[in-house]
Write an enzyme that holds these catalytic residues in place. Structure first.
Site, PDB file in Angstrom:
ATOM      1  N   ASP A  40       0.818  -1.219   0.000  1.00  0.00           N
ATOM      2  CA  ASP A  40       0.000   0.000   0.000  1.00  0.00           C
ATOM      3  C   ASP A  40       0.852   1.270   0.000  1.00  0.00           C
ATOM      4  O   ASP A  40       0.408   2.336   0.390  1.00  0.00           O
ATOM      5  CB  ASP A  40      -0.959   0.000   1.193  1.00  0.00           C
ATOM      6  CG  ASP A  40      -0.217  -0.136   2.505  1.00  0.00           C
ATOM      7  OD1 ASP A  40       1.021  -0.325   2.475  1.00  0.00           O
ATOM      8  OD2 ASP A  40      -0.861  -0.048   3.559  1.00  0.00           O
ATOM      9  N   HIS A 246      25.864   5.390 -16.195  1.00  0.00           N
ATOM     10  CA  HIS A 246      24.658   5.552 -15.372  1.00  0.00           C
ATOM     11  C   HIS A 246      24.820   4.865 -14.019  1.00  0.00           C
ATOM     12  O   HIS A 246      23.886   4.253 -13.507  1.00  0.00           O
ATOM     13  CB  HIS A 246      23.428   5.027 -16.114  1.00  0.00           C
ATOM     14  CG  HIS A 246      23.050   5.890 -17.279  1.00  0.00           C
ATOM     15  ND1 HIS A 246      22.213   5.476 -18.284  1.00  0.00           N
ATOM     16  CD2 HIS A 246      23.409   7.157 -17.607  1.00  0.00           C
ATOM     17  CE1 HIS A 246      22.073   6.445 -19.173  1.00  0.00           C
ATOM     18  NE2 HIS A 246      22.802   7.470 -18.789  1.00  0.00           N
ATOM     19  N   ASP A 263      27.237  13.519 -10.536  1.00  0.00           N
ATOM     20  CA  ASP A 263      26.253  14.060 -11.480  1.00  0.00           C
ATOM     21  C   ASP A 263      24.938  14.122 -10.714  1.00  0.00           C
ATOM     22  O   ASP A 263      24.313  13.092 -10.465  1.00  0.00           O
ATOM     23  CB  ASP A 263      26.147  13.145 -12.708  1.00  0.00           C
ATOM     24  CG  ASP A 263      25.191  13.680 -13.764  1.00  0.00           C
ATOM     25  OD1 ASP A 263      24.390  14.585 -13.461  1.00  0.00           O
ATOM     26  OD2 ASP A 263      25.252  13.173 -14.906  1.00  0.00           O
ATOM     27  N   ASP A 274      20.948  20.021 -13.540  1.00  0.00           N
ATOM     28  CA  ASP A 274      21.691  18.826 -13.979  1.00  0.00           C
ATOM     29  C   ASP A 274      23.164  19.204 -14.082  1.00  0.00           C
ATOM     30  O   ASP A 274      23.596  19.720 -15.107  1.00  0.00           O
ATOM     31  CB  ASP A 274      21.128  18.352 -15.327  1.00  0.00           C
ATOM     32  CG  ASP A 274      21.806  17.083 -15.834  1.00  0.00           C
ATOM     33  OD1 ASP A 274      22.582  16.464 -15.073  1.00  0.00           O
ATOM     34  OD2 ASP A 274      21.545  16.711 -16.996  1.00  0.00           O
ATOM     35  N   HIS A 353      29.089   9.516 -25.383  1.00  0.00           N
ATOM     36  CA  HIS A 353      27.754  10.133 -25.322  1.00  0.00           C
ATOM     37  C   HIS A 353      27.744  11.486 -26.017  1.00  0.00           C
ATOM     38  O   HIS A 353      28.788  12.018 -26.376  1.00  0.00           O
ATOM     39  CB  HIS A 353      27.256  10.231 -23.867  1.00  0.00           C
ATOM     40  CG  HIS A 353      28.108  11.067 -22.947  1.00  0.00           C
ATOM     41  ND1 HIS A 353      28.118  12.447 -22.982  1.00  0.00           N
ATOM     42  CD2 HIS A 353      28.969  10.719 -21.953  1.00  0.00           C
ATOM     43  CE1 HIS A 353      28.926  12.898 -22.041  1.00  0.00           C
ATOM     44  NE2 HIS A 353      29.469  11.872 -21.413  1.00  0.00           N
ATOM     45  N   HIS A 357      21.789  18.015 -23.887  1.00  0.00           N
ATOM     46  CA  HIS A 357      20.372  17.747 -24.162  1.00  0.00           C
ATOM     47  C   HIS A 357      19.581  18.944 -23.680  1.00  0.00           C
ATOM     48  O   HIS A 357      20.048  19.738 -22.873  1.00  0.00           O
ATOM     49  CB  HIS A 357      19.934  16.471 -23.433  1.00  0.00           C
ATOM     50  CG  HIS A 357      20.333  16.427 -21.977  1.00  0.00           C
ATOM     51  ND1 HIS A 357      19.612  17.054 -20.991  1.00  0.00           N
ATOM     52  CD2 HIS A 357      21.408  15.873 -21.344  1.00  0.00           C
ATOM     53  CE1 HIS A 357      20.207  16.860 -19.823  1.00  0.00           C
ATOM     54  NE2 HIS A 357      21.305  16.162 -19.998  1.00  0.00           N
ATOM     55  N   HIS A 364      15.899  15.350 -19.319  1.00  0.00           N
ATOM     56  CA  HIS A 364      16.081  15.270 -20.778  1.00  0.00           C
ATOM     57  C   HIS A 364      14.797  15.837 -21.352  1.00  0.00           C
ATOM     58  O   HIS A 364      13.812  15.122 -21.539  1.00  0.00           O
ATOM     59  CB  HIS A 364      16.327  13.830 -21.233  1.00  0.00           C
ATOM     60  CG  HIS A 364      17.613  13.276 -20.673  1.00  0.00           C
ATOM     61  ND1 HIS A 364      17.888  11.941 -20.595  1.00  0.00           N
ATOM     62  CD2 HIS A 364      18.708  13.888 -20.157  1.00  0.00           C
ATOM     63  CE1 HIS A 364      19.088  11.749 -20.058  1.00  0.00           C
ATOM     64  NE2 HIS A 364      19.600  12.926 -19.772  1.00  0.00           N
ATOM     65  N   GLU A 387      28.014  19.026 -21.542  1.00  0.00           N
ATOM     66  CA  GLU A 387      28.588  18.039 -20.627  1.00  0.00           C
ATOM     67  C   GLU A 387      29.571  17.070 -21.274  1.00  0.00           C
ATOM     68  O   GLU A 387      29.320  15.872 -21.343  1.00  0.00           O
ATOM     69  CB  GLU A 387      27.463  17.259 -19.951  1.00  0.00           C
ATOM     70  CG  GLU A 387      26.404  16.679 -20.888  1.00  0.00           C
ATOM     71  CD  GLU A 387      25.363  15.851 -20.122  1.00  0.00           C
ATOM     72  OE1 GLU A 387      25.778  14.926 -19.410  1.00  0.00           O
ATOM     73  OE2 GLU A 387      24.161  16.150 -20.247  1.00  0.00           O
ATOM     74  N   TYR A 391      36.308   9.012 -20.491  1.00  0.00           N
ATOM     75  CA  TYR A 391      36.140   7.832 -19.645  1.00  0.00           C
ATOM     76  C   TYR A 391      37.176   6.800 -20.075  1.00  0.00           C
ATOM     77  O   TYR A 391      37.031   6.189 -21.134  1.00  0.00           O
ATOM     78  CB  TYR A 391      34.711   7.294 -19.772  1.00  0.00           C
ATOM     79  CG  TYR A 391      33.692   8.409 -19.647  1.00  0.00           C
ATOM     80  CD1 TYR A 391      33.288   8.855 -18.378  1.00  0.00           C
ATOM     81  CD2 TYR A 391      33.190   9.066 -20.772  1.00  0.00           C
ATOM     82  CE1 TYR A 391      32.396   9.912 -18.252  1.00  0.00           C
ATOM     83  CE2 TYR A 391      32.299  10.119 -20.650  1.00  0.00           C
ATOM     84  CZ  TYR A 391      31.902  10.540 -19.393  1.00  0.00           C
ATOM     85  OH  TYR A 391      31.027  11.590 -19.271  1.00  0.00           O
ATOM     86  N   ARG A 408      33.744  14.099 -16.083  1.00  0.00           N
ATOM     87  CA  ARG A 408      32.719  14.814 -16.850  1.00  0.00           C
ATOM     88  C   ARG A 408      32.526  16.163 -16.182  1.00  0.00           C
ATOM     89  O   ARG A 408      32.607  16.274 -14.951  1.00  0.00           O
ATOM     90  CB  ARG A 408      31.402  14.028 -16.895  1.00  0.00           C
ATOM     91  CG  ARG A 408      30.293  14.778 -17.633  1.00  0.00           C
ATOM     92  CD  ARG A 408      29.101  13.907 -18.064  1.00  0.00           C
ATOM     93  NE  ARG A 408      28.332  13.357 -16.967  1.00  0.00           N
ATOM     94  CZ  ARG A 408      28.361  12.093 -16.576  1.00  0.00           C
ATOM     95  NH1 ARG A 408      29.158  11.221 -17.196  1.00  0.00           N
ATOM     96  NH2 ARG A 408      27.623  11.674 -15.569  1.00  0.00           N
ATOM     97  N   GLU A 410      29.662  19.210 -16.392  1.00  0.00           N
ATOM     98  CA  GLU A 410      28.336  19.493 -16.961  1.00  0.00           C
ATOM     99  C   GLU A 410      27.744  20.754 -16.350  1.00  0.00           C
ATOM    100  O   GLU A 410      27.657  20.879 -15.136  1.00  0.00           O
ATOM    101  CB  GLU A 410      27.394  18.312 -16.683  1.00  0.00           C
ATOM    102  CG  GLU A 410      25.958  18.573 -17.124  1.00  0.00           C
ATOM    103  CD  GLU A 410      25.039  17.362 -16.961  1.00  0.00           C
ATOM    104  OE1 GLU A 410      25.280  16.546 -16.048  1.00  0.00           O
ATOM    105  OE2 GLU A 410      24.089  17.253 -17.753  1.00  0.00           O
TER     106      GLU A 410
HETATM  107  N1  GLY Z   1      22.133  13.236 -15.407  1.00  0.00           N
HETATM  108  C1  GLY Z   1      21.688  12.858 -16.668  1.00  0.00           C
HETATM  109  C2  GLY Z   1      22.434  13.540 -17.718  1.00  0.00           C
HETATM  110  O1  GLY Z   1      23.425  14.160 -17.452  1.00  0.00           O
HETATM  111  O2  GLY Z   1      22.052  13.533 -18.838  1.00  0.00           O
HETATM  112 MN    MN Z   2      22.797  15.940 -18.499  1.00  0.00          MN
HETATM  113 MN    MN Z   3      23.872  15.002 -15.565  1.00  0.00          MN
END
Ligand code: GLY
Ligand code: MN
Ligand code: MN
Length: 449
Positions: A40, A246, A263, A274, A353, A357, A364, A387, A391, A408, A410
């Site tokens: 529940d 991820h 991140d 983000d 990547h 975005h 996103h 970003e 890696y 990274r 960002e």
């Molecule tokens: N945290 C998701 C991205 O950076 O796209």
């Molecule tokens: Mn992002």
């Molecule tokens: Mn991110």
């Protein structure tokens, strides 16, 4: 001060104007369902972004109906929502109920959600088109079909069912892509809170802590500053975990000499921050870590340079890829000409990547990246992330000193009439600024100095 619902009302009028230019019709949009977590207990509730964009209404069990005006018929804006329920409200808290919701959120009418199926056929009859979100929830799709059936069943009394069933996503997405002043204000705050959380996390970092302790610092700062929740599960990745894009396990011990990639972004008044920063667990970058870091930082600077009105969407990605690929050659990770390594995609071994975005109600965010087959050009009011990363997993041809380094950087960026503004600039980013922030944390009381 403008009443709370004004921006949402303006957006409804824009959608109504668009429906009118397309020959009229009715838009029907449900909010998100509540989802059971176990027995529940439900997952924390989050309204649907499209629905919220046009209503500002955050309760579950609600739907929006917009009827475009035609001829002498005036446009109508209708909300369906839960009834007041004194018994339930003792347990679950206040709900607006239709009458108060209509006044507060600026609708022409509001009716109980349990009347949706009874009222909808009459609302859609004789409308040329029915706009809704299709193919997302089979139960919703089936419901829409039943309303259409009900109208068709009444054909002998002279009513007509809509001839066109139209996917509404593209129209709303196109509006959401360019943020209005209200949205930009919220995004500024989401980015500011997210940046403060990164500073707090930097100051709290020590060898011997576990990744989840840093996650706790981030969430503490989000909530302390009134954010709704994390905008997505935070990535807190020590050492080689940074090379898992991820990674959300966040359970490993942080060791001296590692880098930590974080991140994490806050959702504030439904808008996402983000931010990614990467810093050394013990407060000082080693030589090889610094070399990699400076390459990613230079790639981000080159990418940011390409964020201005009129630039196509891929320009900042291409700028980052060029700097990163040159860096891979300089580091001895790849051999050959930069152009050739870009063309063959060889760089993707260490940068797999895209460089950003759209950002907004969703991390996103809504909006097409291409228009008529060509990359979309940036316009003032668009918001996006920039970003780049590197890696470096251990493997053939990877110098030992670089193996396991993942970086990274960002930021959240607003396209302005003359260029761009970095909304997340308060998060330390240069080697010097990061080391200073961490030194302040080590010298002061742990964290939150
Ligand atoms: N945290 C998701 C991205 O950076 O796209
Ligand atoms: Mn992002
Ligand atoms: Mn991110």
């Amino acid at each position: 001060m403008r009443p709370e619902y004004e921006p949402h009302r303006d957006r409804r009028e824009r959608i109504l104007a668009e429906l009118a230019t397309r020959g009229g019709g009715v838009l029907v949009l449900p909010t998100a369902p509540e989802v059971v977590r176990n027995r529940d207990t439900h997952y924390p509730y989050r309204h649907d972004s499209h629905f919220y964009y046009l209503t500002g209404f955050t309760e579950p069990e609600a739907a929006l109906v917009l009827l475009a005006g035609r001829g002498r018929k005036r446009a109508r804006r209708i909300l369906f929502c839960r009834r007041r329920d004194p018994e339930r409200e003792i347990w679950d808290g206040y709900r607006f109920g239709p009458a108060a919701a209509r006044d507060r959120f600026g609708f022409d009418a509001a009716w109980p959600i349990d009347e949706l199926d009874r009222r909808l056929p009459a609302l859609i009859e004789d409308q040329p088109a029915l706009y809704t979100l299709l193919g997302r929830d089979p139960a919703w799709d089936a419901r829409v079909m039943r309303w259409l059936e009900r109208v068709r069943d009444r054909a002998r009394s002279g009513v007509r069912a809509p001839e066109r069933l139209v996917e509404a996503r593209a129209s709303i997405d196109a509006l959401r892509l360019v943020k209005d002043a209200d949205e930009i204000g919220r995004m500024r705050q989401a980015a500011a809170i997210s940046a403060a959380a990164h500073r707090r996390a930097m100051r709290a970092t020590r060898p011997g802590l576990y990744e989840y302790a840093i996650e706790a610092e981030l969430i503490h700062e989000f909530r302390r500053q009134g954010a709704d929740a994390p905008a997505y599960p935070p990535i807190v990745a020590g050492g080689g975990n940074a090379c898992i894009l991820h990674y959300v396990d966040n359970r490993a011990r942080l060791e001296a000499g590692q880098l930590l990639l974080v991140d994490a972004g806050a959702e504030y008044m439904s808008y996402a921050g983000d931010i990614t920063r990467t810093w050394p667990v013990s407060g000082r970058f080693s030589g090889p870590q610094r070399e990699v870091y400076e390459i990613v930082l230079a790639a981000q600077a080159a990418a940011l340079d390409a964020v201005r009105p009129g630039e196509p969407w891929n320009a900042f990605h291409d700028a980052a890829v060029r700097v990163l690929t040159r860096g891979m050659v300089d580091l001895g990770l790849l051999a050959g000409e930069v152009d050739g390594l870009i063309e063959s995609g060889a760089y993707k071994r260490f940068y797999m990547h895209r460089t950003g975005h759209w950002l907004g109600l969703d991390v996103h965010d809504a909006g097409e990246y291409k228009q008529d087959g060509a990359w979309r050009r940036l316009e003032p009011g668009m918001t996006l992330t920039v970003e780049p990363g590197l890696y470096i997993r251990a493997g053939e041809g990877v110098p030992e000193a670089l193996a396991g380094i993942g970086v990274r950087i960002e930021d959240d960026v607003l396209v302005t009439p003359v260029g761009h503004e970095v909304l997340s600039a308060a998060a330390p980013k240069t080697v010097t600024a990061i080391e200073e922030e961490m030194r302040a944390g080590m010298e002061g009381s742990p964290a939150h100095a």
